[in-house]
Structure formats: structure tokens, C-alpha cells
Design an enzyme around this catalytic site. Structure first.
Site, short mmCIF file in Angstrom:
data_model
loop_
_atom_site.label_atom_id
_atom_site.label_comp_id
_atom_site.label_asym_id
_atom_site.label_seq_id
_atom_site.Cartn_x
_atom_site.Cartn_y
_atom_site.Cartn_z
CG HIS A 153 -89.23 10.78 -39.49
ND1 HIS A 153 -88.89 9.62 -38.84
CD2 HIS A 153 -89.28 10.47 -40.81
CE1 HIS A 153 -88.73 8.65 -39.71
NE2 HIS A 153 -88.97 9.13 -40.91
CB CYS B 90 -91.89 7.18 -41.12
SG CYS B 90 -91.14 7.15 -42.76
CD GLU C 61 -89.13 10.65 -35.28
OE1 GLU C 61 -88.59 9.98 -36.18
OE2 GLU C 61 -90.33 11.01 -35.32
#
Length: 204
Positions: free
Chosen positions: A180, A87, A182
């Protein structure tokens, strides 16, 4: 198929100036790797790989400059060690960015448009086929995501939305994703990332 079990234990830094560095650290630790939050340029020494997380790209760019990180980060990208921007991190890796009022790392031959999909209320999820990942589609989470508008050689697109929009690119040891990983429970992309290092001096 790339899996965390097939990757030797690595020491991975996560740039921790601002943004969601904690989520990357926790995922890496859950995969059995050593994860370090990086707040000073000297802490880049001894790393096998580096993640530049999502957050506010202008804030991270300002902190990179004020903390003396710009040239050390550029050197890290040139070292052949895996470097991944998610990002805001993807924005900072791009050579061309709209409306970024200070220099980024500028290591990848990609052009990025910030907040291309709208503000936080317009965040979304999508299933992606990502080059290098076996198994089912990767469920990607987009939050105030950038758009990769152009990819020039030697960079190449490795994931697109159904409408053809580029949302991930790779250039040798460098990886940029507009989403994202994660924030999911899927570790495949982190595992893949740790395999993309190249010897110093390899063509980028």
C-alpha cells in the site's frame, strides 16, 4: 530520479467502489494532480491513468460486475494508459488468482495468491528496491497482502522481498503491487506510475 515535480499534471481516476480509494486520491492531489473517484463506467472517459485500490478483492470483484465495469476496465487496460492495482487491485489485474469466486479484470500475466502473508494482525513493513525508482529503498506497508507467485512474459517482476518473494510487477502500462504505497508519505511510486503509459496497440 522520478519525482512528482517532473510529471505534468494528470487527471487520474481511483476506482471508488470499496477500499482505500480516499488515500490514493489525497496523495495524488497533494502531488498536484486532478484525482477523480470513479463509481460509474462512463467516468473512465477522459482519464489519463487509473488506480484500482486495496480493499476486499471479492467485494470489489462483485461490485465491478454488478456495476457494469468489467469490460470498460479491460478496455482501459488495453488502451495503453497507466493502470495500477494495489493489494486487492493487484489481485483483480492478475490472470490467475486462487480462491476468487468471480472473474477479475485479468489483464496481467501474473498469478496471485490472496492473503498470502496472513490476516491483518500479521501485517508488516519492508524496505524495497523497486525497478524504476531512484533514491533510498521504498518503505512498503503490507496489510493482508497477496503474493505474486508467478510472472510470465511480457510481465516482469520489479520488486522482491529479501527472500525472493515477488511483491511488484509491471507489464507495459500495467502495474501491480502487493503493498500500500498510499499509506506512506513517499510519492515516488505514484510519480513513476504516471510515466508508464504506452500508445494503444503496443505489445503488452
Amino acid at each position: 530520479m522520478t519525482s512528482s515535480a517532473s510529471i505534468a499534471t494528470k487527471t487520474v481516476g481511483v476506482l471508488a467502489l470499496q477500499g482505500d480509494f480516499r488515500e490514493h486520491r489525497e496523495m495524488l492531489e497533494a502531488m498536484g494532480h486532478r484525482a477523480r473517484e470513479i463509481r460509474k463506467p462512463a467516468e473512465l472517459d477522459g482519464l489519463d491513468a487509473l488506480i484500482i485500490p486495496g480493499g476486499e478483492s471479492t467485494t470489489i470483484a462483485r461490485l465491478i460486475l454488478s456495476n457494469g465495469f468489467l469490460e470498460p476496465l479491460r478496455d482501459f487496460c488495453r488502451s495503453g494508459r497507466p493502470t495500477w492495482g494495489t493489494c486487492a487491485g493487484a489481485i483483480l489485474l492478475a490472470r490467475q488468482v486462487d480462491r476468487l469466486d468471480r472473474p477479475g479484470i485479468e489483464a496481467m500475466n501474473i498469478a496471485v495468491r490472496r492473503n498470502a502473508f496472513g490476516r491483518q494482525l500479521e501485517s508488516f513493513e519492508a524496505d524495497l528496491a523497486i525497478e524504476g525508482l531512484d533514491g533510498p529503498p521504498f518503505r512498503a506497508i503490507f496489510i493482508r497482502a497477496p503474493l505474486i507467485e508467478r510472472v510470465d512474459p511480457p510481465a516482469r517482476a520489479i520488486a522482491r522481498l529479501d527472500d525472493g518473494t515477488i511483491v511488484a510487477a509491471r507489464q507495459g502500462n500495467l502495474l501491480a503491487t502487493a503493498f500500500h504505497p498510499e499509506l506512506t508519505s513517499d510519492t515516488r511510486l505514484h510519480a513513476f506510475f504516471l510515466t508508464i503509459g504506452e500508445p494503444p496497440g503496443s505489445p503488452k
